[in-house]
Design a protein around this motif. Structure first.
Motif, PDB file in Angstrom:
ATOM      1  N   THR A   1       0.837  -1.205   0.000  1.00 41.44           N
ATOM      2  CA  THR A   1       0.000   0.000   0.000  1.00 41.44           C
ATOM      3  C   THR A   1       0.868   1.249   0.000  1.00 41.44           C
ATOM      4  OG1 THR A   1      -1.614  -1.254   1.301  1.00 41.44           O
ATOM      5  CG2 THR A   1      -1.980   1.099   1.086  1.00 41.44           C
ATOM      6  N   GLY A   2       1.960   1.202   0.763  1.00 43.60           N
ATOM      7  CA  GLY A   2       2.887   2.329   0.768  1.00 43.60           C
ATOM      8  C   GLY A   2       3.519   2.542  -0.592  1.00 43.60           C
ATOM      9  N   ASN A   3       3.866   1.449  -1.268  1.00 42.93           N
ATOM     10  CA  ASN A   3       4.445   1.556  -2.613  1.00 42.93           C
ATOM     11  C   ASN A   3       3.449   2.184  -3.588  1.00 42.93           C
ATOM     12  OD1 ASN A   3       6.853   0.415  -1.802  1.00 42.93           O
ATOM     13  ND2 ASN A   3       6.295  -1.661  -2.442  1.00 42.93           N
ATOM     14  N   ILE A   4       2.179   1.791  -3.472  1.00 39.79           N
ATOM     15  CA  ILE A   4       1.158   2.368  -4.358  1.00 39.79           C
ATOM     16  C   ILE A   4       1.030   3.870  -4.109  1.00 39.79           C
ATOM     17  CG2 ILE A   4      -1.304   2.363  -4.928  1.00 39.79           C
ATOM     18  CD1 ILE A   4      -1.336  -0.637  -4.250  1.00 39.79           C
TER      19      ILE A   4
ATOM     20  N   ALA B   1      -2.501   9.499  -3.456  1.00 40.81           N
ATOM     21  CA  ALA B   1      -1.297   9.210  -2.674  1.00 40.81           C
ATOM     22  C   ALA B   1      -1.595   9.294  -1.181  1.00 40.81           C
ATOM     23  CB  ALA B   1      -0.183  10.186  -3.062  1.00 40.81           C
ATOM     24  N   GLN B   2      -2.321  10.322  -0.772  1.00 36.29           N
ATOM     25  CA  GLN B   2      -2.676  10.448   0.652  1.00 36.29           C
ATOM     26  C   GLN B   2      -3.590   9.317   1.099  1.00 36.29           C
ATOM     27  OE1 GLN B   2      -3.693  14.221   2.501  1.00 36.29           O
ATOM     28  NE2 GLN B   2      -3.059  15.310   0.649  1.00 36.29           N
ATOM     29  N   ASN B   3      -4.567   8.975   0.273  1.00 36.68           N
ATOM     30  CA  ASN B   3      -5.502   7.911   0.636  1.00 36.68           C
ATOM     31  C   ASN B   3      -4.771   6.597   0.899  1.00 36.68           C
ATOM     32  OD1 ASN B   3      -7.692   9.629   0.413  1.00 36.68           O
ATOM     33  ND2 ASN B   3      -8.194   9.016  -1.687  1.00 36.68           N
ATOM     34  N   TYR B   4      -3.895   6.240  -0.016  1.00 37.59           N
ATOM     35  CA  TYR B   4      -3.184   4.961   0.154  1.00 37.59           C
ATOM     36  C   TYR B   4      -2.150   5.037   1.267  1.00 37.59           C
ATOM     37  CZ  TYR B   4      -5.353   2.351  -3.601  1.00 37.59           C
ATOM     38  OH  TYR B   4      -6.264   1.652  -4.367  1.00 37.59           O
ATOM     39  N   ALA B   5      -1.535   6.197   1.471  1.00 32.33           N
ATOM     40  CA  ALA B   5      -0.563   6.337   2.557  1.00 32.33           C
ATOM     41  C   ALA B   5      -1.247   6.196   3.915  1.00 32.33           C
ATOM     42  CB  ALA B   5       0.143   7.680   2.448  1.00 32.33           C
ATOM     43  N   LYS B   6      -2.423   6.804   4.079  1.00 34.29           N
ATOM     44  CA  LYS B   6      -3.171   6.664   5.330  1.00 34.29           C
ATOM     45  C   LYS B   6      -3.575   5.204   5.552  1.00 34.29           C
ATOM     46  CE  LYS B   6      -5.010  11.384   5.297  1.00 34.29           C
ATOM     47  NZ  LYS B   6      -6.212  12.227   5.087  1.00 34.29           N
ATOM     48  N   ARG B   7      -3.968   4.552   4.470  1.00 34.76           N
ATOM     49  CA  ARG B   7      -4.347   3.138   4.583  1.00 34.76           C
ATOM     50  C   ARG B   7      -3.140   2.288   4.974  1.00 34.76           C
ATOM     51  NH1 ARG B   7      -6.957  -0.501  -0.339  1.00 34.76           N
ATOM     52  NH2 ARG B   7      -7.600  -2.286   0.963  1.00 34.76           N
ATOM     53  N   SER B   8      -1.968   2.643   4.443  1.00 26.52           N
ATOM     54  CA  SER B   8      -0.755   1.873   4.758  1.00 26.52           C
ATOM     55  C   SER B   8      -0.404   1.987   6.237  1.00 26.52           C
ATOM     56  CB  SER B   8       0.418   2.336   3.892  1.00 26.52           C
ATOM     57  OG  SER B   8       0.916   3.596   4.295  1.00 26.52           O
ATOM     58  N   VAL B   9      -0.646   3.155   6.849  1.00 31.30           N
ATOM     59  CA  VAL B   9      -0.386   3.332   8.279  1.00 31.30           C
ATOM     60  C   VAL B   9      -1.287   2.408   9.097  1.00 31.30           C
ATOM     61  CG1 VAL B   9      -0.538   4.948  10.218  1.00 31.30           C
ATOM     62  CG2 VAL B   9       0.461   5.691   8.032  1.00 31.30           C
ATOM     63  N   LYS B  10      -2.557   2.337   8.739  1.00 30.07           N
ATOM     64  CA  LYS B  10      -3.501   1.467   9.454  1.00 30.07           C
ATOM     65  C   LYS B  10      -3.092   0.000   9.334  1.00 30.07           C
ATOM     66  CE  LYS B  10      -7.509   4.541   8.928  1.00 30.07           C
ATOM     67  NZ  LYS B  10      -8.863   4.687   8.343  1.00 30.07           N
ATOM     68  N   LEU B  11      -2.692  -0.406   8.130  1.00 28.80           N
ATOM     69  CA  LEU B  11      -2.265  -1.793   7.925  1.00 28.80           C
ATOM     70  C   LEU B  11      -0.985  -2.090   8.690  1.00 28.80           C
ATOM     71  CD1 LEU B  11      -3.034  -2.076   4.108  1.00 28.80           C
ATOM     72  CD2 LEU B  11      -4.140  -3.404   5.914  1.00 28.80           C
ATOM     73  N   ALA B  12      -0.078  -1.125   8.731  1.00 22.83           N
ATOM     74  CA  ALA B  12       1.169  -1.313   9.474  1.00 22.83           C
ATOM     75  C   ALA B  12       0.892  -1.475  10.961  1.00 22.83           C
ATOM     76  CB  ALA B  12       2.105  -0.134   9.219  1.00 22.83           C
ATOM     77  N   ASP B  13      -0.011  -0.642  11.482  1.00 24.34           N
ATOM     78  CA  ASP B  13      -0.370  -0.764  12.906  1.00 24.34           C
ATOM     79  C   ASP B  13      -1.007  -2.124  13.185  1.00 24.34           C
ATOM     80  OD1 ASP B  13       0.596   1.735  13.435  1.00 24.34           O
ATOM     81  OD2 ASP B  13      -1.363   2.730  13.428  1.00 24.34           O
ATOM     82  N   LYS B  14      -1.817  -2.587  12.253  1.00 27.56           N
ATOM     83  CA  LYS B  14      -2.465  -3.887  12.425  1.00 27.56           C
ATOM     84  C   LYS B  14      -1.445  -5.022  12.414  1.00 27.56           C
ATOM     85  CE  LYS B  14      -6.565  -6.395  10.895  1.00 27.56           C
ATOM     86  NZ  LYS B  14      -7.768  -6.352  10.027  1.00 27.56           N
ATOM     87  N   SER B  15      -0.366  -4.830  11.675  1.00 23.71           N
ATOM     88  CA  SER B  15       0.656  -5.881  11.577  1.00 23.71           C
ATOM     89  C   SER B  15       1.510  -5.970  12.835  1.00 23.71           C
ATOM     90  CB  SER B  15       1.565  -5.619  10.373  1.00 23.71           C
ATOM     91  OG  SER B  15       2.482  -4.556  10.635  1.00 23.71           O
ATOM     92  N   GLY B  16       1.663  -4.837  13.540  1.00 22.00           N
ATOM     93  CA  GLY B  16       2.543  -4.819  14.702  1.00 22.00           C
ATOM     94  C   GLY B  16       4.015  -4.789  14.334  1.00 22.00           C
ATOM     95  N   ASP B  17       4.340  -4.701  13.061  1.00 25.84           N
ATOM     96  CA  ASP B  17       5.721  -4.653  12.575  1.00 25.84           C
ATOM     97  C   ASP B  17       6.270  -3.247  12.827  1.00 25.84           C
ATOM     98  OD1 ASP B  17       8.014  -4.270  10.925  1.00 25.84           O
ATOM     99  OD2 ASP B  17       7.368  -5.905   9.622  1.00 25.84           O
ATOM    100  N   ALA B  18       7.239  -3.131  13.718  1.00 31.54           N
ATOM    101  CA  ALA B  18       7.754  -1.816  14.115  1.00 31.54           C
ATOM    102  C   ALA B  18       8.346  -1.051  12.938  1.00 31.54           C
ATOM    103  CB  ALA B  18       8.800  -1.980  15.220  1.00 31.54           C
TER     104      ALA B  18
END
Length: 560
Positions: free
Chosen positions: A460-463, A476-493
């Motif tokens: 999502t960040g790449n997109i 770009a903003q829409n997908y970047a915001k979505r990437s933050v949510k997915l990253a938080d869900k992953s727990g990957d620091a």
């Protein structure tokens, strides 16, 4: 006489004249990848081979753009004659961007040579090369090759053995729109079947509503198909149609070695060497296959339109034979490839393994070959070490449809996600951003369905970065915001930090300075906890943060 034949004839005269002062001569045909525009083709093998031939100690070094510049520098060192035949598989088809070269290394090479070249570069293609149009009338000259005139076409037909009044010969040329290949096949066909009588051409049925390039040639090929029905010659033509390049002797032998394939090799079973040569001579006599190559005596080749015609006919009329033949070729190339190739030349049999495996409906096995032996799993060997983004993309396109979605439903979801994301990655790396979005979105959908949240955040960040590069700030903003949510869900620091910096940079570019600074600060605080030895954001994230700070006149903070 077509473009390739014309260039070969010209080269023969040049050779007789010691190439008129050229110190080095290098030729390459891209027709080994077919003749149709719009397909995924690669210049990687050409670039690597040319760099090695001109003396580059490491043809794998650098980006595609770097390789193009470096090859141009090698070529310019001496008076070089460079021949590039059949460029259209590497050009955009009619429509948006028509004629533009899709491969960045080749595009860079041609622009460099157009800018300065003490030698000569000759290109044959059906379309103007859009990337060097600005150099026309200075260092670039376009020579349009119109279809043969009625007079020239009539002479060609007479030379091939056609008989009839001059007016009737000219009328035949007009009916076939002066298409060189079509007239070559027509003249040869009439000589063999009707003792050259030009009036018998009406026996060749027309292809109704056929807009494709080469339609007149296909009319004659259809007549040859009927003429050779039940004979070894037709089986040979169908075999050649299985390939997108000259058919090597070993691969042909693999098709004939086992039980005959009904409708493909059945007429070749038990055929003696003398009768095999007799059938080949018949095909060469009527111009359906090329003359014997003195460097590869057992290889068979033909015009790409002939290859594609008989391949498509086999695929549609006898799909079982098509799949069985490609299955045998899959096994042949898989067994003849080096387990882990180190160069693009060594990698070629594995790329062919993937292509034939997909045509044989063995996509899962082909995907495993690509992932395990071409990419070497997470190592990413092919693109990290060899830089073969275009060759990888050409192999991956066998799994995809024209819109960039999965054409193969038999893959596991894990491999679907891998194939789609790898294709998007290659397109992005080649600078083809608009094309990269669709396979990456499709790959993201599968990745989310697999609950692979860290990978989903990365994709999502790449997109979002692609949309930013294309100037679409909103997406770009829409997908970047979505990437933050997915990253938080992953727990990957790491993903949680990097996706915040991605969004912060996009906010900066959108003019939301205070929001961007706050998000960079948040990411930096997370960085200190994740990697205490790194007090500040570093690498790309650090660069983007410093870019914002400089815009805010925070020079001392950047220096500190």
């Amino acid at each position: 006489m077509g473009k390739t034949a014309l260039v070969n004839s010209w080269l023969g005269r040049m050779r007789a004249d010691n190439f008129r002062g050229a110190e080095r001569v290098f030729g390459w045909s891209f027709y080994s990848q077919g003749a149709s525009e719009g397909k995924q083709a690669s210049a990687d093998l050409f670039i690597a081979s040319a760099l090695r031939w001109f003396g580059d100690p490491d043809p794998t070094k650098g980006s595609p753009w770097d390789k193009g510049v470096r090859l141009a520098e090698f070529i310019r060192k001496q008076h070089t004659l460079l021949i590039l035949d059949g460029l259209e598989p590497l050009q955009n088809p009619p429509g948006e961007g028509q004629g533009q070269i899709k491969d960045p290394a080749l595009k860079t090479l041609l622009r460099e040579l157009a800018n300065h070249n003490p030698g000569l570069c000759v290109i044959t293609t059906r379309m103007e090369v859009d990337d060097i149009k600005e150099f026309i009338r200075t260092s670039v000259q376009n020579i349009p090759l119109e279809h043969l005139s009625d007079e020239a076409g009539a002479e060609l037909l007479l030379h091939l053995g056609a008989k009839g009044k001059e007016d009737e010969l000219k009328q035949a040329v007009c009916e076939y729109e002066g298409h060189a290949l079509a007239l070559m096949l027509l003249g040869s066909y009439l000589k063999v079947v009707y003792d050259g009588d030009i009036s018998q051409r009406d026996k060749i049925s027309k292809l109704m509503n056929e807009p494709r390039q080469g339609k007149h040639a296909m009319r004659v090929m259809a007549s040859y198909e009927k003429w050779f029905e039940g004979k070894p010659e037709l089986d040979i033509l169908r075999i050649i149609g299985l390939f997108d390049r000259p058919a090597e002797g070993g691969a042909i032998g693999a098709l004939r070695a086992e039980l005959p394939i009904n409708g493909l090799t059945s007429k070749l079973e038990g055929l003696s060497k003398d009768n095999w040569r007799f059938a080949l001579n018949n095909l060469r006599e009527v111009k359906l296959i090329a003359k014997e190559d003195q460097h590869r005596l057992d290889a068979l080749d033909c015009h790409p339109l002939i290859r594609e015609y008989f391949g498509e006919r086999l695929k549609t009329s006898n799909p079982a034979a098509w799949k069985e033949a490609h299955s045998r070729l899959y096994e042949y190339y898989k067994s003849h490839a080096k387990e882990y190739p180190d160069t693009i030349e060594e990698m070629t049999p594995l790329y062919l393994t993937v292509a034939h495996g997909c045509q044989a409906d063995r996509q899962q096995e082909a995907a495993q070959i690509f992932y395990g032996r071409i990419r070497r799993k997470a190592e990413g060997f092919s693109w990290r070490k060899l830089g073969t983004f275009a060759a990888d993309l050409a192999a991956l396109s066998n799994f995809l449809d024209s819109s960039g979605n999965m054409a193969a439903s038999v893959l596991t979801d894990e491999y679907k996600a891998f194939i789609l994301n790898a294709a998007g990655f290659c397109l992005r790396s080649l600078g083809r951003l608009g094309e990269a979005v669709q396979p990456m979105k499709a790959g993201l959908k599968v990745t989310i369905a697999l609950n692979q949240w860290s990978n989903a955040a990365r994709i999502t960040g790449n997109i979002s970065e692609i949309y930013l590069a294309m100037g679409d700030i909103r997406q770009a903003q829409n997908y970047a915001k979505r990437s933050v949510k997915l990253a938080d869900k992953s727990g990957d620091a790491f993903q949680r930090i990097s996706k915040r910096t991605t969004l912060a940079n996009i906010l900066h570019q959108a003019g939301s300075i205070s929001e961007a600074e706050a998000l960079f600060r948040k990411a930096e605080d997370m960085q200190k906890k994740f990697q205490p030895k790194f007090f500040y954001l570093h690498a790309l994230a650090g660069f983007m943060y410093c870019d914002l700070l400089l815009r805010m006149d925070r020079y001392l903070y950047v220096i500190s």
